[in-house]
Each structure stands twice: as C-alpha cells, then as structure tokens.
Design a protein around this motif. Structure first.
Motif, PDB file in Angstrom:
ATOM      1  N   GLU A   1      42.091  92.398  51.963  1.00  0.00           N
ATOM      2  CA  GLU A   1      40.902  92.993  51.353  1.00  0.00           C
ATOM      3  C   GLU A   1      41.059  93.114  49.844  1.00  0.00           C
ATOM      4  N   SER A   2      42.223  92.723  49.330  1.00  0.00           N
ATOM      5  CA  SER A   2      42.488  93.011  47.932  1.00  0.00           C
ATOM      6  C   SER A   2      41.613  92.211  46.971  1.00  0.00           C
ATOM      7  N   ILE A   3      41.479  90.922  47.203  1.00  0.00           N
ATOM      8  CA  ILE A   3      40.616  90.150  46.306  1.00  0.00           C
ATOM      9  C   ILE A   3      39.607  89.379  47.145  1.00  0.00           C
ATOM     10  N   LYS A   4      38.555  88.937  46.492  1.00  0.00           N
ATOM     11  CA  LYS A   4      37.482  88.241  47.212  1.00  0.00           C
ATOM     12  C   LYS A   4      37.232  86.877  46.583  1.00  0.00           C
ATOM     13  N   ILE A   5      36.678  85.998  47.391  1.00  0.00           N
ATOM     14  CA  ILE A   5      36.316  84.663  46.903  1.00  0.00           C
ATOM     15  C   ILE A   5      34.805  84.597  46.710  1.00  0.00           C
ATOM     16  N   LEU A   6      34.396  84.149  45.520  1.00  0.00           N
ATOM     17  CA  LEU A   6      32.990  83.786  45.299  1.00  0.00           C
ATOM     18  C   LEU A   6      32.975  82.273  45.233  1.00  0.00           C
ATOM     19  N   ASP A   7      32.272  81.629  46.155  1.00  0.00           N
ATOM     20  CA  ASP A   7      32.207  80.175  46.075  1.00  0.00           C
ATOM     21  C   ASP A   7      30.907  79.753  45.396  1.00  0.00           C
TER      22      ASP A   7
ATOM     23  N   ASP B   1      39.426  90.819  40.608  1.00  0.00           N
ATOM     24  CA  ASP B   1      39.385  90.988  42.065  1.00  0.00           C
ATOM     25  C   ASP B   1      38.369  90.068  42.736  1.00  0.00           C
ATOM     26  N   VAL B   2      37.708  89.206  41.958  1.00  0.00           N
ATOM     27  CA  VAL B   2      36.883  88.138  42.539  1.00  0.00           C
ATOM     28  C   VAL B   2      37.246  86.827  41.830  1.00  0.00           C
ATOM     29  N   VAL B   3      37.515  85.798  42.643  1.00  0.00           N
ATOM     30  CA  VAL B   3      37.882  84.484  42.083  1.00  0.00           C
ATOM     31  C   VAL B   3      36.778  83.490  42.411  1.00  0.00           C
ATOM     32  N   HIS B   4      36.298  82.788  41.387  1.00  0.00           N
ATOM     33  CA  HIS B   4      35.254  81.784  41.600  1.00  0.00           C
ATOM     34  C   HIS B   4      35.896  80.451  41.986  1.00  0.00           C
ATOM     35  N   THR B   5      35.305  79.787  42.972  1.00  0.00           N
ATOM     36  CA  THR B   5      35.814  78.485  43.415  1.00  0.00           C
ATOM     37  C   THR B   5      34.639  77.555  43.698  1.00  0.00           C
ATOM     38  N   THR B   6      34.961  76.272  43.848  1.00  0.00           N
ATOM     39  CA  THR B   6      34.012  75.348  44.490  1.00  0.00           C
ATOM     40  C   THR B   6      34.811  74.520  45.483  1.00  0.00           C
ATOM     41  N   VAL B   7      34.166  74.090  46.549  1.00  0.00           N
ATOM     42  CA  VAL B   7      34.828  73.208  47.507  1.00  0.00           C
ATOM     43  C   VAL B   7      35.116  71.880  46.807  1.00  0.00           C
ATOM     44  N   ASN B   8      36.310  71.383  46.965  1.00  0.00           N
ATOM     45  CA  ASN B   8      36.777  70.124  46.360  1.00  0.00           C
ATOM     46  C   ASN B   8      36.850  70.196  44.829  1.00  0.00           C
TER      47      ASN B   8
ATOM     48  N   ILE C   1      35.959  73.323  38.556  1.00  0.00           N
ATOM     49  CA  ILE C   1      36.624  74.638  38.508  1.00  0.00           C
ATOM     50  C   ILE C   1      37.647  74.730  39.642  1.00  0.00           C
ATOM     51  N   THR C   2      38.230  75.906  39.802  1.00  0.00           N
ATOM     52  CA  THR C   2      39.242  76.176  40.832  1.00  0.00           C
ATOM     53  C   THR C   2      38.786  75.686  42.215  1.00  0.00           C
ATOM     54  N   PRO C   3      39.516  74.746  42.820  1.00  0.00           N
ATOM     55  CA  PRO C   3      39.101  74.294  44.155  1.00  0.00           C
ATOM     56  C   PRO C   3      39.390  75.358  45.213  1.00  0.00           C
ATOM     57  N   LEU C   4      38.403  75.646  46.029  1.00  0.00           N
ATOM     58  CA  LEU C   4      38.542  76.687  47.069  1.00  0.00           C
ATOM     59  C   LEU C   4      39.792  76.475  47.911  1.00  0.00           C
ATOM     60  N   GLN C   5      39.930  75.245  48.447  1.00  0.00           N
ATOM     61  CA  GLN C   5      41.010  75.031  49.417  1.00  0.00           C
ATOM     62  C   GLN C   5      42.390  75.200  48.781  1.00  0.00           C
TER      63      GLN C   5
ATOM     64  N   PRO D   1      39.317  71.694  56.343  1.00  0.00           N
ATOM     65  CA  PRO D   1      39.069  70.250  56.379  1.00  0.00           C
ATOM     66  C   PRO D   1      37.606  69.917  56.686  1.00  0.00           C
ATOM     67  N   TYR D   2      37.013  70.687  57.605  1.00  0.00           N
ATOM     68  CA  TYR D   2      35.599  70.451  57.933  1.00  0.00           C
ATOM     69  C   TYR D   2      34.726  70.690  56.691  1.00  0.00           C
ATOM     70  N   LEU D   3      34.990  71.814  56.021  1.00  0.00           N
ATOM     71  CA  LEU D   3      34.195  72.174  54.848  1.00  0.00           C
ATOM     72  C   LEU D   3      34.343  71.119  53.736  1.00  0.00           C
ATOM     73  N   ALA D   4      35.573  70.639  53.547  1.00  0.00           N
ATOM     74  CA  ALA D   4      35.818  69.632  52.508  1.00  0.00           C
ATOM     75  C   ALA D   4      35.053  68.349  52.819  1.00  0.00           C
ATOM     76  N   SER D   5      35.032  67.927  54.103  1.00  0.00           N
ATOM     77  CA  SER D   5      34.293  66.689  54.410  1.00  0.00           C
ATOM     78  C   SER D   5      32.800  66.902  54.332  1.00  0.00           C
ATOM     79  N   LEU D   6      32.354  68.103  54.703  1.00  0.00           N
ATOM     80  CA  LEU D   6      30.917  68.387  54.597  1.00  0.00           C
ATOM     81  C   LEU D   6      30.464  68.232  53.137  1.00  0.00           C
ATOM     82  N   VAL D   7      31.263  68.796  52.226  1.00  0.00           N
ATOM     83  CA  VAL D   7      30.871  68.736  50.810  1.00  0.00           C
ATOM     84  C   VAL D   7      31.052  67.320  50.249  1.00  0.00           C
TER      85      VAL D   7
END
Ligand code: AKG
Length: 391
Positions: free
Chosen positions: A11-17, A228-235, A243-247, A268-274
């Motif tokens: 619960e310490s940090i969160k992901i914003l995608d 406490d929130v890290v921004h990412t994008t898939v792939n 930017i920072t890749p989620l995976q 892996p599913y999410l990466a192929s979807l994107v």
C-alpha cells in the motif's frame, strides 16, 4: 483481483498508468475508442491504482471515449481512480470537470525556459495562474492534481513555492515532471525529500521521461525520497523516448523492495494488448515482456540455468507470467540439447549427444526449431526421428 490479495500488492506507493494519455503522445499512435476501453479495463484488472485516460480537449472522439470509461468506473467495471488531463485553461478545465472524473490533472510549465519561451510569464504571474486554475478546478468538486511541468529544470526555491501554491489552492497532489528526462537517481531522491520536507500535506507524483534511459531508476529513487505515485506507460510509450515502462518499474520494485504493486502475472497480456493497439512492437530485449528475456543462449548459460535457474535469472519467469526457454544454435552445449530432446520424448546416449552437438557447430541456423534438431539427430544416427519420439 487476480492471483494476489490486496494487501500483498503493497500500500506504500501507487501506480498511475498514463498509456492512454502520455502513451497516445507517441508519434504514430492513435487509439480507437474500442482499444481505449479495452486498455482501461485491462489496466484496472492488473490492479493499476490510477488511470490517466487522456485530455478531452484533444478531440471529440477522445472526449467521448473518456466519458465511456468514466461510466464504466461508475458502474464498478473499472476500479482504478480515473484522472483526466487538462491544460491550465479555464475552458479546458470546464470541459474536463464536466465529465465528472475522480480527478483532474492540470499542468503548467514552471522552469524559466518554459516560463520565458512558452508561457511568456514571470515567475510571480505563473504562481497566480496556478492558484487561480487549481481553485477553479476544485470549485467543480473533483480532486485536483497540479503538474509542475519541467519541474526538474526549475529553480528549487521557486519549485517549493509552486508546490505550496498548488497545495494552498486545493490540490491534494502535485506531479513533479522530469519532462526532458535529465534527473539522476541521486538528484531524484534529494529533490523529493527536500520537497516533502518543505511542503507537508501534499502527495507527490513522479513523472519521469526516458530520454537518457534513466526513467525507471529515477522513479525508484524518487519513491525513496518521498514520491508515493509513479507514472508509467505500458511498453514505455510516450513523447520522444517515452516514460517509465509499467512492466519494468513494477518488476524492479518487486526485486528491490519485495512488494508486488500490481498483478504482475498479467503483464505479458497487457504488453501484447498495447502492442496491438499502438502498432508498436517491443524490442525482443525489452525487459520483462520482450520475447528474449527469459531465453538462454550460450552453452555456459544454458548449463548453469539447467543446474539452477538463479545462475542467470533475477527471479523465476512465472513471477511475471512468463516461462523459460533455451534457444538452440552453434552456441548450445550438450545439456541444452539433451534437455530439448527430452522435452520431445527422445533419450540419447552421451556419444550420440556429442555427435549432435558437433553437427550443430557446423550449422549457421539462427534458431533451431524442434524439427531441425530432430533432422540433425536423424543425420547422425541414421534413424528416422519419428521412431524416437515419445519412446
Ligand atoms: C510532462 O511534463 O512530461 C508531462 O507529460 C506532464 C506530466 C504530468 O502531468 O504529470
């Protein structure tokens, strides 16, 4: 929610995608409404805490897709907090808040470069603009994040004033954007701990661009400093180098901090979807979800992994929904060849194995398929391979 119970996610940090906002700013990428909704549902399904769904002012069809995602959130089909992006312009903010998202994120450049060349405003004028627009957005009854664009090139004392101004105007979070990707991990850690100390009572996001390949390391260090929130994008999609890749971030966080932030087996599913939605394929060497990253090639590596996978793997591939493989070519040794043959139901003595490996050394095949290996076996033994299979 997948294989893990909520508390195991940490619960310490969160992901914003931000695949649907920053990710769509990748040259050549436009998501249709159907893909946009599919991606939003999958991000929620893997347990991403916040989804930045786009800026409704970009185009009417983007607005319409955003409003459908917000409706899915209302109906409980999407669990993540929904964030809508907007310029610090009243009509844009009005359009964004009229969709009734959980949160609106408004941005304004705060470095002298942005103030002078983009906004043509003084530092003082910018503080007034920030306060006015955050208050205006808060007035619509939604949560507000203020984004200090190009924060990492801004004067630190001024950045502290910016964060205070946004907080006092009603923002409960401020995103510290490393807009051109020039942070280092040391600077990221220090910057966030200084901001945390100087401006209590406001959450800090890190939005790290990858221009110098440092986005994951900088994001990790920012969390050590207090983000406490890290921004990412898939792939890792996004403007320029993305930017920072989620995976990659969540796997690195798992390895170094022992916390699973999301359901990593679904990556892996999410990466192929994107990949399908964006038309942009990952490099085979792309960490975590690239084709090659759990495949071993050199004979020494293959023998090591067959003896104990820890010799050449940071963690078992199953942690991120992958499986291990061995590629066969002239680099391969006896252990990997025997392993592949065993998988095919073929057992051979050491002498035959040595002959197969010798034969392998004289081929230039890039990656032997099962049938290529069986053909070599047939050549060195003179026996039809089918006679061997499944004996
Ligand atoms: C950037 O400054 O690179 C952005 O894309 C904005 C980041 C944010 O809104 O957090």
């Amino acid at each position: 929610m997948g294989r893990f119970s909520r508390h195991e996610f940490g619960e310490s940090i969160k992901i914003l995608d931000s695949t649907l906002r920053e990710g769509e700013q990748t040259p050549g990428v436009i998501f249709s409404e159907e893909w946009r909704i599919k991606i939003a549902k999958s991000l929620s399904d893997v347990g991403v805490h916040l989804i930045e769904v786009g800026d409704p002012n970009v185009a009417p069809d983007v607005r319409s897709a955003i409003s459908k995602i917000i409706a899915l959130k209302r109906d409980g089909e999407i669990k993540s907090e929904i964030v809508v992006h907007s310029r610090s312009v009243k009509s844009d903010i009005e359009n964004a808040t009229s969709l009734e998202p959980d949160r609106v994120a408004i941005f304004y450049g705060v470095s002298d470069i942005h103030l002078k060349h983009k906004h043509r405003k003084t530092r003082e004028e910018a503080l007034a603009i920030i306060a006015e627009h955050v208050e205006f957005a808060r007035g619509a009854g939604v949560k507000v994040r203020f984004t200090a664009e190009d924060a990492t090139r801004a004067d630190l004392d001024y950045l502290i004033q910016v964060v205070k101004t946004a907080r006092d105007a009603g923002a409960d979070r401020v995103s510290i954007a490393d807009t051109v990707g020039i942070l280092t991990p040391d600077r990221a850690r220090q910057l966030f701990s200084k901001l945390k100390e100087a401006v209590p009572g406001v959450g800090l996001d890190i939005h790290a661009h990858n221009d110098l390949g440092m986005a994951v390391a900088n994001s990790m260090a920012a969390t050590e400093g207090g983000a406490d929130v890290v921004h990412t994008t898939v792939n890792g999609l996004g403007e320029r180098a993305g930017i920072t890749p989620l995976q990659v971030f969540v796997a690195a966080y798992y390895y170094h901090k022992g916390v699973k932030l999301i359901d990593m087996a679904k990556l892996p599913y999410l990466a192929s979807l994107v990949e399908a939605a964006s038309g942009i394929a990952q490099m085979p060497t792309f960490p975590i979800t690239g084709d090659n990253v759990f495949t071993h090639k050199a004979g020494v590596h293959q023998a090591g992994v067959l003896a104990n996978p820890e010799t050449y793997e940071p963690f078992p591939p199953e942690v991120v929904g992958r499986s291990r493989d061995f590629s066969l070519d002239k680099y391969s040794g006896r252990r990997a060849v025997a392993h592949r043959l065993e998988r095919l139901g073929v057992k051979v003595d050491e002498e035959t194995l040595a002959k197969v490996v010798e034969e392998l050394k004289s081929t230039n095949a890039r990656r032997l398929r099962d049938e290529d290996l069986l053909e070599i076996l047939e050549k060195v033994t003179g026996v039809r391979y089918k006679a061997y299979v499944n004996k």
